[in-house]
Design an enzyme around this catalytic site. Structure first.
Site, PDB file in Angstrom:
ATOM      1  N   ARG A 135       0.849  -1.192   0.000  1.00 54.08           N
ATOM      2  CA  ARG A 135       0.000   0.000   0.000  1.00 54.08           C
ATOM      3  C   ARG A 135       0.882   1.239   0.000  1.00 54.08           C
ATOM      4  O   ARG A 135       1.928   1.267   0.659  1.00 54.08           O
ATOM      5  CB  ARG A 135      -0.918   0.019   1.222  1.00 54.08           C
ATOM      6  CG  ARG A 135      -1.834  -1.191   1.336  1.00 54.08           C
ATOM      7  CD  ARG A 135      -2.721  -1.100   2.571  1.00 54.08           C
ATOM      8  NE  ARG A 135      -3.482  -2.327   2.770  1.00 54.08           N
ATOM      9  CZ  ARG A 135      -4.632  -2.615   2.182  1.00 54.08           C
ATOM     10  NH1 ARG A 135      -5.164  -1.735   1.351  1.00 54.08           N
ATOM     11  NH2 ARG A 135      -5.255  -3.758   2.415  1.00 54.08           N
ATOM     12  N   GLY A 136       0.453   2.247  -0.715  1.00 53.48           N
ATOM     13  CA  GLY A 136       1.188   3.502  -0.759  1.00 53.48           C
ATOM     14  C   GLY A 136       0.244   4.659  -0.564  1.00 53.48           C
ATOM     15  O   GLY A 136      -0.956   4.479  -0.315  1.00 53.48           O
ATOM     16  N   LYS A 172      -1.740  -1.115 -10.010  1.00 55.30           N
ATOM     17  CA  LYS A 172      -1.823  -0.079  -8.981  1.00 55.30           C
ATOM     18  C   LYS A 172      -3.223   0.513  -9.016  1.00 55.30           C
ATOM     19  O   LYS A 172      -3.587   1.246  -9.942  1.00 55.30           O
ATOM     20  CB  LYS A 172      -0.775   1.013  -9.192  1.00 55.30           C
ATOM     21  CG  LYS A 172      -0.785   2.044  -8.070  1.00 55.30           C
ATOM     22  CD  LYS A 172       0.547   2.738  -7.918  1.00 55.30           C
ATOM     23  CE  LYS A 172       0.618   3.515  -6.624  1.00 55.30           C
ATOM     24  NZ  LYS A 172       1.960   4.039  -6.359  1.00 55.30           N
ATOM     25  N   ASP A 227       8.498  12.551  -8.379  1.00 60.52           N
ATOM     26  CA  ASP A 227       8.531  11.873  -7.078  1.00 60.52           C
ATOM     27  C   ASP A 227       9.607  10.787  -7.063  1.00 60.52           C
ATOM     28  O   ASP A 227       9.356   9.645  -6.679  1.00 60.52           O
ATOM     29  CB  ASP A 227       7.169  11.281  -6.743  1.00 60.52           C
ATOM     30  CG  ASP A 227       7.004  10.987  -5.244  1.00 60.52           C
ATOM     31  OD1 ASP A 227       7.731  11.606  -4.440  1.00 60.52           O
ATOM     32  OD2 ASP A 227       6.160  10.151  -4.886  1.00 60.52           O
TER      33      ASP A 227
END
Length: 413
Positions: A17-18, A36, A130
């Site tokens: 999980r992010g 995702k 990112d």
């Protein structure tokens, strides 16, 4: 429990999980894939869904050995998903959590791979925004490279840009991971390709040192250091590598190398770092006062109350690794007067093993002891000098006559 993603894919098992969603091990028409699945609040945002579809061509067009390819984008009811290649290995954050720091040859080789992937993305007009160890995957089935490194692939292209829509964040907000944010983002400027170079140089510093150059403490303090602090040299690395790091961590975006130049320069430096062991430097301490300070309108929670967010591995059987790097933190852009204040002694200065960090509690205690000792010595010296002076003047006065004195009173008329 398996679930259908669109009409072509099945998500079978959660891998991690992010901040943006959940990664599943899935199955598609051509075999295993990583899926995702973005958060439901993102999927219900019609503006974001529109941006997601607009990015489809750019994301699907990224085809490079050092980029995790996006095979498909699925918009189906409440499901918003990226279908990606499955990389059988681990992420770079997990490797760092295990080893703390890497041998310079392995660090340089991994970052060179990522730079090559960024070069392809930038040539296609895509900025990652990112870059961090969580978003670098190591292919354990690939051939070993310098320092025992595995091939590195960059993942999660476009996710930060999708989340950072104008309506969700406005121009006064920052979306990103504080440790890796370029100064121009902190100052509210639009992100260009140079922000990825700054973030990647930060990753290289972290792989070598075991900590980021400006991280530690409250996110607001981290943002301020990116703008006001100068990176401190790492002991034990060749000067050529250090100068490369300094150039790519420059405050001015135009001073940084392009991704293709960075990859080529790093490979040229590989012979200089071959066989070098990991560096021996201590990670700077985080002061309790630093963690509770208020910066950029945010007050930090006590360290014990903080929730560490997990890295997101895209590999079968991998467990999400705890990370001390907040992901996709949303904060207001600090005002100029807040940034001008400097880091108040909170810079994370590399030092030899066992040496206290300047500004830390231990360093202040040592400094106080030194001041007490020096103060006592100074008092003793002054006292000794005073006694000597008194003896000298007393000896002169004992044998002096009024006529011999330069300051004798004038004779009466």
């Amino acid at each position: 429990m398996a679930r259908k993603i669109g009409s072509r894919y099945t998500a079978n098992q959660i891998l991690g999980r992010g901040s943006a969603g959940t990664v599943w091990l899935g199955e598609g028409p051509e075999g295993p894939v990583a899926i995702k699945l973005l958060r439901e609040d993102l999927a219900s945002d019609q503006e974001l869904v529109g941006r997601f579809v607009q990015e489809r061509t750019a994301l699907l067009g990224l085809d490079h050995p050092n980029v995790v390819s996006v095979r498909d984008l699925v918009v189906d009811g409440n499901d918003l998903a990226l279908v990606m290649d499955l990389v059988r290995g681990t992420d770079l954050r997990t490797r760092l959590d295990r080893d703390r720091r890497l041998a310079p040859a392995a660090a340089v080789a991994i970052v060179a791979d990522v730079a090559d992937g960024l070069a392809a993305a930038h040539a296609a007009g895509v900025v990652h925004r990112d870059v961090k160890p969580e978003n670098v995957l190591l292919d354990m089935q690939g051939p070993l490279g310098p320092g025992g490194s595995h091939p590195a692939l960059l993942t999660d292209f476009g996710v930060a840009k999708l989340i950072d829509s104008p309506r969700r964040t406005r121009a006064t907000k920052i979306i990103g991971t504080p440790d890796y944010l370029a100064p121009e983002i902190v100052e509210g400027l639009p992100p260009r390709a140079a922000v990825d170079i700054y973030a990647l140089a930060t990753v290289l510093y972290e792989l070598l040192a075991g900590f980021t150059p400006f991280g530690g403490g409250h996110p607001g303090a981290v943002l301020r250091r990116h703008v006001t602090e100068t990176v401190v040299p790492l002991p034990g690395i060749p000067d050529e590598l250090w100068q490369l790091l300094v150039q790519c961590l420059a405050k001015a975006p135009a001073s940084r190398l392009r991704a293709s130049e960075l990859g080529a320069r790093l490979r040229e430096l590989l012979p200089l770092v071959a066989g070098m062991p990991p560096l021996d430097v201590d990670e700077p301490d985080v002061e309790p006062a630093e963690e509770s300070e208020t910066v950029a309108g945010e007050t930090a929670a006590p360290a014990r109350d903080r929730v560490r967010r997990g890295a997101v591995p895209l590999v079968p059987g991998a467990k999400p690794a705890d990370s001390n790097r907040d992901t996709h933190t949303s904060m207001r852009v600090p005002a100029p007067d807040e940034l001008a204040g400097g880091a108040r002694g909170t810079a994370r200065v590399p030092r030899a093993t066992g040496a206290p960090r300047p500004g830390s509690a231990r360093h202040r205690a040592v400094t106080r002891r030194r001041r007490v000792v020096l103060g006592a010595a100074a008092v003793a010296l002054v006292a000794a000098a005073g006694v000597g002076t008194w003896l000298a003047t007393s000896g002169d006065d004992a044998g002096a006559t009024p006529q011999d004195s330069k300051h004798s009173a004038p004779a009466s008329p």
